[in-house]
Design a protein around this motif. Sequence first.
Motif, PDB file in Angstrom:
ATOM      1  N   ARG A 122       0.899  -1.273  -0.015  1.00  0.00           N
ATOM      2  CA  ARG A 122      -0.126  -0.094   0.050  1.00  0.00           C
ATOM      3  C   ARG A 122       0.710   1.188   0.092  1.00  0.00           C
ATOM      4  O   ARG A 122       2.098   1.196   0.452  1.00  0.00           O
ATOM      5  CB  ARG A 122      -0.859   0.085   1.390  1.00  0.00           C
ATOM      6  N   LEU A 123       0.395   2.288  -0.723  1.00  0.00           N
ATOM      7  CA  LEU A 123       1.023   3.672  -0.672  1.00  0.00           C
ATOM      8  C   LEU A 123       1.349   4.270   0.784  1.00  0.00           C
ATOM      9  O   LEU A 123       2.500   4.509   1.106  1.00  0.00           O
ATOM     10  CB  LEU A 123       0.259   4.680  -1.265  1.00  0.00           C
ATOM     11  N   THR A 124       0.493   3.949   1.753  1.00  0.00           N
ATOM     12  CA  THR A 124       0.889   4.391   3.187  1.00  0.00           C
ATOM     13  C   THR A 124       2.013   3.869   3.635  1.00  0.00           C
ATOM     14  O   THR A 124       2.591   4.387   4.315  1.00  0.00           O
ATOM     15  CB  THR A 124      -0.566   4.396   3.862  1.00  0.00           C
ATOM     16  N   ASP A 125       1.945   2.316   3.421  1.00  0.00           N
ATOM     17  CA  ASP A 125       2.846   1.570   4.176  1.00  0.00           C
ATOM     18  C   ASP A 125       4.345   1.982   3.575  1.00  0.00           C
ATOM     19  O   ASP A 125       5.450   2.041   4.029  1.00  0.00           O
ATOM     20  CB  ASP A 125       2.762   0.155   4.196  1.00  0.00           C
ATOM     21  N   LEU A 126       4.195   2.018   2.134  1.00  0.00           N
ATOM     22  CA  LEU A 126       5.576   2.333   1.246  1.00  0.00           C
ATOM     23  C   LEU A 126       5.997   3.732   1.900  1.00  0.00           C
ATOM     24  O   LEU A 126       7.275   4.019   1.884  1.00  0.00           O
ATOM     25  CB  LEU A 126       5.277   2.230  -0.087  1.00  0.00           C
ATOM     26  N   GLY A 140      -8.955   3.029  -4.338  1.00  0.00           N
ATOM     27  CA  GLY A 140      -9.179   3.741  -3.075  1.00  0.00           C
ATOM     28  C   GLY A 140      -8.046   3.077  -2.051  1.00  0.00           C
ATOM     29  O   GLY A 140      -6.559   2.935  -2.184  1.00  0.00           O
ATOM     30  N   MET A 141      -8.467   2.922  -0.593  1.00  0.00           N
ATOM     31  CA  MET A 141      -7.732   2.618   0.412  1.00  0.00           C
ATOM     32  C   MET A 141      -7.156   1.007   0.115  1.00  0.00           C
ATOM     33  O   MET A 141      -6.268   0.411   0.668  1.00  0.00           O
ATOM     34  CB  MET A 141      -8.577   2.563   1.601  1.00  0.00           C
ATOM     35  N   THR A 142      -7.859   0.387  -0.968  1.00  0.00           N
ATOM     36  CA  THR A 142      -7.245  -1.163  -0.960  1.00  0.00           C
ATOM     37  C   THR A 142      -6.354  -1.130  -2.321  1.00  0.00           C
ATOM     38  O   THR A 142      -5.684  -2.193  -2.501  1.00  0.00           O
ATOM     39  CB  THR A 142      -8.374  -2.027  -1.619  1.00  0.00           C
ATOM     40  N   ARG A 143      -5.798  -0.084  -2.787  1.00  0.00           N
ATOM     41  CA  ARG A 143      -4.978   0.079  -4.016  1.00  0.00           C
ATOM     42  C   ARG A 143      -3.606  -0.355  -3.525  1.00  0.00           C
ATOM     43  O   ARG A 143      -3.146   0.065  -2.353  1.00  0.00           O
ATOM     44  CB  ARG A 143      -4.903   1.490  -4.653  1.00  0.00           C
ATOM     45  N   ARG A 144      -2.966  -1.297  -4.220  1.00  0.00           N
ATOM     46  CA  ARG A 144      -1.591  -1.433  -4.054  1.00  0.00           C
ATOM     47  C   ARG A 144      -0.769  -1.840  -5.204  1.00  0.00           C
ATOM     48  O   ARG A 144      -1.108  -1.671  -6.224  1.00  0.00           O
ATOM     49  CB  ARG A 144      -1.680  -2.924  -3.213  1.00  0.00           C
TER      50      ARG A 144
END
Length: 274
Positions: free
Chosen positions: A30-34, A64-68
């Motif tokens: 996920r973008l947030t984690d990256l 959305g929030m599930t984009r990886r």
Amino acid sequence: MTDERYRVQSLGRALDLIDRIAEAGQDGARLTDLARDIGLSKPAAYAILATLRARGLVVDFGEGMTRRYRLGLSFVRFGDLAVANTGLGDVAMPILRELTQEVGLTSRVAMLDDGFAVVIGRVDGPGAIRFAAALGRREAPHCSGVGKLLLAAMPRAEAVAILDRVGHERRTPNTLDSLDALAADFDRIGERHYAVDDEEDVEGIICLAAGVFGHGGQAVGAISVTTLKQLLPTEAIPSVVEPLLRHADRISQALGGPPAALAWAGRNRTGGRP
């Protein structure tokens, strides 16, 4: 190490993102984690990812929030080019020198060419013993360690076609000269991950061979160690096989391929093993 003055910080962060995405595997990241892992803001991480995506280096899936994000297929092309531009002999020779130093035996690296095993590199062992194995000389595939290994690593129909074309005549009393006997030996090779030429090509000479695998899991070559039969009794073979397989795996890794255990297991699962 590269001088810090010449490092490009943004490029380094892009490569760090690629590393993290690679570690995430097929599930993606996920973008947030990256962004958190690299120490970037989400907009900055997204900008780098968008650039990588435009070049086919990463792909995204989900909404959305599930984009990886995961690695793109451009890396497959780069991998092919890297292997093509890296000769097997160039990679193998330094490792063969270490193998010979460790086991004290002559080591070789070979490829299959038009159905014959062809030695492209050799490191002589210490002492006065020298084996007549000119580089570039074609060896019968059915009675040499490297030849049998390479035949065993291909689909059975292809191996049989080669044997039918180049022949499988008896060279010594130990030569396996029937297709049934060779097929059984190929099965043993697949199970134990190495081949043995036990005085099958030349009387008094024993050779052990292990496969070198490319990034697709295919055997691209083989390495071997050779000595006089009287110097390598049966009970001593495992002590030589372990470093032989270990060094073969190092060459495979340098070429982007899997270790022998995974390569042969893949053949078992898919039926690709002969």
